[in-house]
Scaffold this motif. Structure first.
Motif, PDB file in Angstrom:
ATOM      1  N   GLU A  37     -19.936  10.832 -30.904  1.00 34.30           N
ATOM      2  CA  GLU A  37     -20.657   9.380 -30.986  1.00 34.30           C
ATOM      3  C   GLU A  37     -22.380   9.268 -30.590  1.00 34.30           C
ATOM      4  O   GLU A  37     -22.585   8.426 -31.442  1.00 34.30           O
ATOM      5  CB  GLU A  37     -20.334   8.694 -29.256  1.00 34.30           C
ATOM      6  N   LEU A  38     -22.747  10.280 -30.271  1.00 33.49           N
ATOM      7  CA  LEU A  38     -24.876  10.724 -30.032  1.00 33.49           C
ATOM      8  C   LEU A  38     -24.574  11.178 -31.531  1.00 33.49           C
ATOM      9  O   LEU A  38     -25.077  10.370 -32.378  1.00 33.49           O
ATOM     10  CB  LEU A  38     -25.116  11.538 -29.518  1.00 33.49           C
ATOM     11  N   LEU A  71     -24.608   2.528 -25.388  1.00 32.09           N
ATOM     12  CA  LEU A  71     -24.950   3.458 -25.578  1.00 32.09           C
ATOM     13  C   LEU A  71     -26.537   2.745 -24.460  1.00 32.09           C
ATOM     14  O   LEU A  71     -27.092   2.723 -23.464  1.00 32.09           O
ATOM     15  CB  LEU A  71     -25.677   4.327 -26.501  1.00 32.09           C
ATOM     16  N   ALA A  81     -27.238   6.862 -22.326  1.00 37.41           N
ATOM     17  CA  ALA A  81     -26.880   7.958 -23.524  1.00 37.41           C
ATOM     18  C   ALA A  81     -25.710   9.201 -22.615  1.00 37.41           C
ATOM     19  O   ALA A  81     -24.584   9.391 -23.815  1.00 37.41           O
ATOM     20  CB  ALA A  81     -28.039   8.612 -24.337  1.00 37.41           C
ATOM     21  N   HIS A  82     -25.814   9.149 -21.434  1.00 33.48           N
ATOM     22  CA  HIS A  82     -25.085  10.002 -21.327  1.00 33.48           C
ATOM     23  C   HIS A  82     -23.810   9.624 -21.273  1.00 33.48           C
ATOM     24  O   HIS A  82     -22.783  10.618 -21.125  1.00 33.48           O
ATOM     25  CB  HIS A  82     -25.263  10.866 -19.571  1.00 33.48           C
ATOM     26  N   ASP A 102     -20.413  13.953 -28.227  1.00 33.82           N
ATOM     27  CA  ASP A 102     -21.144  14.349 -28.556  1.00 33.82           C
ATOM     28  C   ASP A 102     -21.481  13.775 -30.194  1.00 33.82           C
ATOM     29  O   ASP A 102     -22.827  13.677 -30.625  1.00 33.82           O
ATOM     30  CB  ASP A 102     -20.847  16.219 -28.685  1.00 33.82           C
ATOM     31  N   PRO A 153     -19.919   2.794 -30.771  1.00 30.40           N
ATOM     32  CA  PRO A 153     -21.382   3.932 -29.574  1.00 30.40           C
ATOM     33  C   PRO A 153     -22.758   3.029 -29.631  1.00 30.40           C
ATOM     34  O   PRO A 153     -23.675   3.731 -28.248  1.00 30.40           O
ATOM     35  CB  PRO A 153     -21.782   5.348 -31.054  1.00 30.40           C
ATOM     36  N   ARG A 154     -23.626   2.192 -30.167  1.00 32.73           N
ATOM     37  CA  ARG A 154     -24.846   1.727 -29.937  1.00 32.73           C
ATOM     38  C   ARG A 154     -24.780   0.765 -28.720  1.00 32.73           C
ATOM     39  O   ARG A 154     -25.609   1.184 -27.764  1.00 32.73           O
ATOM     40  CB  ARG A 154     -25.437   0.999 -31.143  1.00 32.73           C
ATOM     41  N   LEU A 178     -21.418   8.934 -23.513  1.00 33.83           N
ATOM     42  CA  LEU A 178     -21.428   8.965 -25.406  1.00 33.83           C
ATOM     43  C   LEU A 178     -20.967  10.124 -25.172  1.00 33.83           C
ATOM     44  O   LEU A 178     -21.600  10.933 -25.051  1.00 33.83           O
ATOM     45  CB  LEU A 178     -22.358   8.714 -26.065  1.00 33.83           C
TER      46      LEU A 178
END
Length: 224
Positions: free
Chosen positions: A28-29, A16, A21-22, A26, A12-13, A24
């Motif tokens: 993953e955020l 991103l 960020a969009h 929910d 995820p990092r 990923l």
């Protein structure tokens, strides 16, 4: 498998940073917020469990401390961090609104109201007081609790509008669990406020009802 052992393009990092960020989900955020999981459950799996347990991000953000901490792997530290992040988001959106540049944008006002009412489990009634150029003077919560025609006092709204030297106002309240469609009480309340404010030459530009991510506009439906 711990996230650090995932292929780099799937973490995820890294996603991103690479995609924004969009891109990923929910979960993953939330995983980036959590940073670590618990034994036998990585951060993404823990985040997925949180979303499934509460049913939505709105419900998760509105959870009480005891409800939040009831899930394995979560505690007061994560709860306070999440509340701090949410409040920072509200304030950032509020800065844009208070700059006076966003009041002409219905989308920006709706975004501000979504953030304002996010996580609130009880009904609340807010008034946005505007000057002659539709710039925000002040946004204030006026009433809280079950809202009816009799629990929101038009005279108090009029007094506050006059004290703020407002030329117009926007009204907003939330439906914490339900549809954003107005009830008969909402319609009666709006009519009463229109009449009361008209006596002192103050216009109501809109009345919004917020239910989660849905926002109902009286103006857009020709009800003002």
């Amino acid at each position: 498998m711990p996230i650090k052992q995932w292929p780099q393009q799937q973490r995820p990092r890294e996603r991103l940073i690479r995609e924004g960020a969009h891109a990923l989900s929910d979960a993953e955020l939330l995983a980036l917020f959590l940073r670590t999981g618990v034994p036998g459950c990585d951060a993404v799996q823990l985040a997925q469990g949180m979303v499934q347990h509460f049913g939505s991000l709105q419900a998760l953000f509105g959870a009480s401390l005891s409800q939040f901490c009831a899930l394995h792997g979560l505690g007061p530290a994560k709860y306070t961090q999440l509340q701090a992040v949410m409040e920072l988001a509200r304030r950032a959106i509020g800065e844009e609104i208070r700059s006076g540049t966003a009041m002409c944008s219905p989308a920006a006002v709706k975004q501000y109201l979504r953030a304002t009412f996010s996580g609130q489990a009880r009904e609340a009634f807010h008034v946005l007081f505007l000057d002659v150029k539709n710039r925000l003077i002040e946004a204030r919560e006026m009433f809280r609790g079950t809202l009816t025609h009799t629990s929101v006092y038009p005279r108090e709204v009029v007094k506050a509008a006059l004290a703020s030297n407002a030329a117009s106002v926007m009204l907003a309240h939330n439906h914490p669990s339900g549809s954003p469609d107005p009830s008969e009480s909402d319609l009666q309340l709006t009519r009463a406020l229109i009449q009361a404010l008209a006596l002192v030459d103050i216009r109501i530009l809109d009345h919004f009802i917020v239910a989660g991510q849905q926002v109902y506009s009286f103006a857009e439906h020709g009800q003002l």
